[in-house]
Design an enzyme around this catalytic site. Structure first.
Site, mmCIF file in Angstrom:
data_model
loop_
_atom_site.group_PDB
_atom_site.id
_atom_site.type_symbol
_atom_site.label_atom_id
_atom_site.label_comp_id
_atom_site.label_asym_id
_atom_site.label_seq_id
_atom_site.Cartn_x
_atom_site.Cartn_y
_atom_site.Cartn_z
ATOM 1 N N THR A 116 3.713 25.485 46.445
ATOM 2 C CA THR A 116 2.265 25.469 46.679
ATOM 3 C C THR A 116 1.852 26.438 47.781
ATOM 4 O O THR A 116 2.621 26.691 48.728
ATOM 5 C CB THR A 116 1.825 24.041 47.072
ATOM 6 N N TYR A 140 2.244 17.105 52.799
ATOM 7 C CA TYR A 140 2.504 17.615 51.453
ATOM 8 C C TYR A 140 3.121 19.021 51.522
ATOM 9 O O TYR A 140 4.174 19.294 50.918
ATOM 10 C CB TYR A 140 1.190 17.634 50.668
HETATM 11 N N1 UFG Z 1 -14.142 19.428 47.573
HETATM 12 C C1 UFG Z 1 -15.371 18.851 47.765
HETATM 13 N N2 UFG Z 1 -15.611 17.658 47.132
HETATM 14 C C2 UFG Z 1 -14.704 17.039 46.321
HETATM 15 C C3 UFG Z 1 -13.446 17.651 46.125
HETATM 16 C C4 UFG Z 1 -13.197 18.844 46.787
HETATM 17 O O1 UFG Z 1 -16.214 19.372 48.482
HETATM 18 O O2 UFG Z 1 -14.993 15.971 45.781
HETATM 19 C C5 UFG Z 1 -13.843 20.709 48.240
HETATM 20 C C6 UFG Z 1 -12.681 20.609 49.182
HETATM 21 O O3 UFG Z 1 -13.108 20.143 50.446
HETATM 22 C C7 UFG Z 1 -12.163 22.030 49.195
HETATM 23 C C8 UFG Z 1 -12.449 22.528 47.773
HETATM 24 O O4 UFG Z 1 -13.448 21.650 47.252
HETATM 25 O O5 UFG Z 1 -12.946 22.786 50.070
HETATM 26 C C9 UFG Z 1 -11.241 22.469 46.861
HETATM 27 O O6 UFG Z 1 -10.674 21.166 46.926
HETATM 28 P P1 UFG Z 1 -9.588 20.605 45.908
HETATM 29 O O7 UFG Z 1 -9.279 19.211 46.332
HETATM 30 O O8 UFG Z 1 -10.019 20.834 44.505
HETATM 31 O O9 UFG Z 1 -8.349 21.548 46.152
HETATM 32 P P2 UFG Z 1 -7.541 21.846 47.499
HETATM 33 O O10 UFG Z 1 -7.798 23.284 47.812
HETATM 34 O O11 UFG Z 1 -7.802 20.873 48.573
HETATM 35 O O12 UFG Z 1 -6.090 21.518 46.996
HETATM 36 C C10 UFG Z 1 -5.288 22.461 46.416
HETATM 37 C C11 UFG Z 1 -4.211 21.762 45.592
HETATM 38 C C12 UFG Z 1 -3.289 20.989 46.481
HETATM 39 C C13 UFG Z 1 -2.779 21.876 47.569
HETATM 40 C C14 UFG Z 1 -3.922 22.473 48.322
HETATM 41 C C15 UFG Z 1 -3.504 23.404 49.410
HETATM 42 O O13 UFG Z 1 -4.794 20.908 44.647
HETATM 43 O O14 UFG Z 1 -2.218 20.494 45.715
HETATM 44 O O15 UFG Z 1 -4.723 23.225 47.430
HETATM 45 O O16 UFG Z 1 -4.453 23.396 50.430
HETATM 46 F F1 UFG Z 1 -2.043 21.202 48.454
#
Ligand code: UFG
Length: 327
Positions: A116, A140
């Site tokens: 990741t 993670y």
């Molecule tokens: N977000 C919202 N509301 C939500 C869900 C997400 O505003 O309901 C925002 C988050 O704060 C973030 C963006 O949308 O700014 C993307 O969030 P995601 O949860 O879709 O994805 P992440 O970037 O947090 O997660 C991804 C992978 C993980 C990994 C991570 C690394 O899904 O497995 O990147 O930072 F660990």
């Protein structure tokens, strides 16, 4: 040729199995169904087992004699890792180490590992190349980095050859709507935005509007799950042809803000996304965008489905049916 897909009942694993079957491989799924779904296993046998269970793995290798392993099985929800770190160390690190031991016992030497971009933490440079320092920001990410280290050390002293693929943001669904993202609870942006657009539950929480980014919301590099599966296939073929181990980012090189995603969701669905502006989510970093050059050179990987409209259309197509909404 049989390929063992650990975690093959999960979101990316199921798309992988579908892609393997389309290319004439036989995917054998090994999954404890803790978060994966039995109904997502359609392209080969399902062995219900846990990667921490050496005996179950040994039996599976003896029964199926796979030529290679693709390892997706892991705990992935960043927030849960902070609340329950030992679960992540036990499952992600302990489980993968047990899998490596079982592979060695069975004489299987090729592994594609699901890593990741979370292993980079807050990077010094953007876009992020593979040689960027790895300073994970979450349990993670720490556990995925620990496995990368275990792989490197093992490959030095054994015939193991591996591809460690560092995904950016996996999204989308099979274009025919057959499989898609079904996490429970769902924490990812695109399914949550679609849910809000569909009027299911309350408004979507938008986590953080004060980041140092063009519109104040986080920037991510979204890659279609079909493209991820295609990149795994390319990595698998290289290893089966005898290639050396390698580490590779899987992203597009394009960053989109949360607000850009929300406006595409509105355009695709034709519905407004009710949003509740909320404080930053712990563990989020402002910007994560891949430098995809190495994947292009080494895997010949050029995403075919990852433009944001296609990602969101395919996800919407899948969820709409699942939520039984009128077309
Ligand atoms: N977000 C919202 N509301 C939500 C869900 C997400 O505003 O309901 C925002 C988050 O704060 C973030 C963006 O949308 O700014 C993307 O969030 P995601 O949860 O879709 O994805 P992440 O970037 O947090 O997660 C991804 C992978 C993980 C990994 C991570 C690394 O899904 O497995 O990147 O930072 F660990």
């Amino acid at each position: 040729m049989k390929i063992l897909v650990c975690g093959g009942a999960g979101y990316i694993g199921a798309h992988m199995c579908k892609a393997l079957a389309a290319e004439g491989y036989e995917p054998v799924v090994f999954d404890n169904l803790s978060s994966g779904h039995r109904h997502a296993v359609k392209w080969g046998p399902l062995v219900v087992g846990d990667i921490r269970d050496r005996r179950a793995l040994d039996d599976c290798f003896a029964a199926h004699r796979p030529a290679a392993v693709i390892q997706f099985a892991a705990s992935i929800e960043v927030g849960e890792g902070e609340a329950n770190p030992l679960k992540f160390w036990n499952n992600n690190v302990g489980g993968t180490v047990t899998l490596l031991e079982a592979m060695a016992g069975a004489g299987v030497t090729a592994l594609v590992f699901s890593s990741t971009c979370a292993t980079y933490g807050i990077p010094d440079r953007m876009p992020i190349g593979e040689s960027e320092p790895q300073r994970p920001f979450s349990v993670y990410g720490e556990t995925k980095l620990a496995v990368e280290k275990a792989l490197a050390a093992t490959a030095k002293i054994s015939p193991l050859r591996y591809a460690s693929l560092r995904y950016f943001n996996a999204a989308g669904a099979s274009p025919d709507g057959e499989i898609g993202e079904e996490h429970n609870p769902e924490t990812h942006l695109i399914p949550n935005a679609l849910k809000a657009a569909a009027g299911i539950g309350s408004a979507m929480k938008l986590f953080g509007t004060d980041y140092d980014t063009p519109d104040g919301t986080c920037v991510r590099d979204y890659i279609h799950v079909m493209d991820l599966a295609a990149a795994h296939l390319a990595a698998l073929r290289l290893l089966l042809d005898g290639a050396d181990s390698f580490i590779c980012n899987l992203g597009t090189g394009t960053g989109l803000t949360v607000r850009e995603i929300l406006s595409t969701v509105e355009a695709v669905t034709g519905r407004p996304v009710p949003v509740e502006e909320s404080p930053r989510r712990p563990g989020d970093v402002p910007r994560l965008v891949a430098d995809p050059s190495f994947a292009q050179e080494h895997l010949g990987f050029f995403p075919q489905y990852s433009d944001v409209g296609t990602v969101i259309r395919d996800a919407w197509n899948f969820h709409k049916t699942r939520w039984s909404l009128a077309p």
